[in-house]
Design an enzyme around this catalytic site. Sequence first.
Site, PDB file in Angstrom:
ATOM      1  N   LYS A  71       0.845  -1.323  -0.065  1.00 22.27           N
ATOM      2  CA  LYS A  71       0.121  -0.088   0.114  1.00 22.27           C
ATOM      3  C   LYS A  71       0.866   1.321  -0.054  1.00 22.27           C
ATOM      4  CE  LYS A  71      -2.500   3.214   2.736  1.00 22.27           C
ATOM      5  NZ  LYS A  71      -2.666   3.837   4.097  1.00 22.27           N
ATOM      6  N   ASP A 108      -6.229   1.096   0.479  1.00 25.31           N
ATOM      7  CA  ASP A 108      -6.632   1.485   1.937  1.00 25.31           C
ATOM      8  C   ASP A 108      -7.914   0.983   2.376  1.00 25.31           C
ATOM      9  OD1 ASP A 108      -8.266   3.084   0.788  1.00 25.31           O
ATOM     10  OD2 ASP A 108      -7.546   5.093   1.428  1.00 25.31           O
TER      11      ASP A 108
END
Length: 225
Positions: free
Chosen positions: A129, A147
């Site tokens: 991420k 996310d």
Amino acid sequence: MAKLKLTQSANRERAVAILARLREAYPHAECSLNHASALELLVATILAAQCTDERVNIVTKDLFKEYETPEDYLKAPKERLEEEVRTCGFFRQKSASILKTCRTLVDAFDGQVPGTMEELVGLEGVGRKTANVVLGVWFGQPAIIVDTHCRRLTQRLGFTKNNDPDKIELDLAKVWPRESWTDFSHGLVFHGRAVCHARGPKCSACVLVDLCPFPDTAQGKKMAK
């Protein structure tokens, strides 16, 4: 409303339509973390784990005035850096990750943030991420940023049934147009904050409602009550 088809080909078509609506609804959707360099974005994203972007921006406003290079971080006493990032949560772990990452940047990359997934995930405290944020936002590479908003919305939209971020990323890569990956990710964040909340999503005010199976699911009906 007719039941939506959730085949891979149908999802590809829906993805294009959803992206168009997100772009119209949020024409200025972009990364919310304030930064002026790849290093600042990397540090901000490390700090943003389980913390709001708003809080991180408050902390980095002063932090980035003091630390401009990896060497600057390495010169600082560990305890001082911990105190400076304390309000971002998990401050000992995050400050340790920042210092180890900066050491690697100096030793292996001449003080520069690398621009590949393989190199980025080799840094301390950097998962896919965080790497995708840096690749997509700073380096302009197509990047799916999974996310909490992306996970929640893509599950509700029927693009994935997975909870693991890496598996979600793989699912989305199969149906999202590659060139739109970063824009799509930002659009979902803005939509998640404004409309598609974790609790009490505003389905009646959602620009995606006719393209989304969630209102007709058991969970969606329960939340609508």
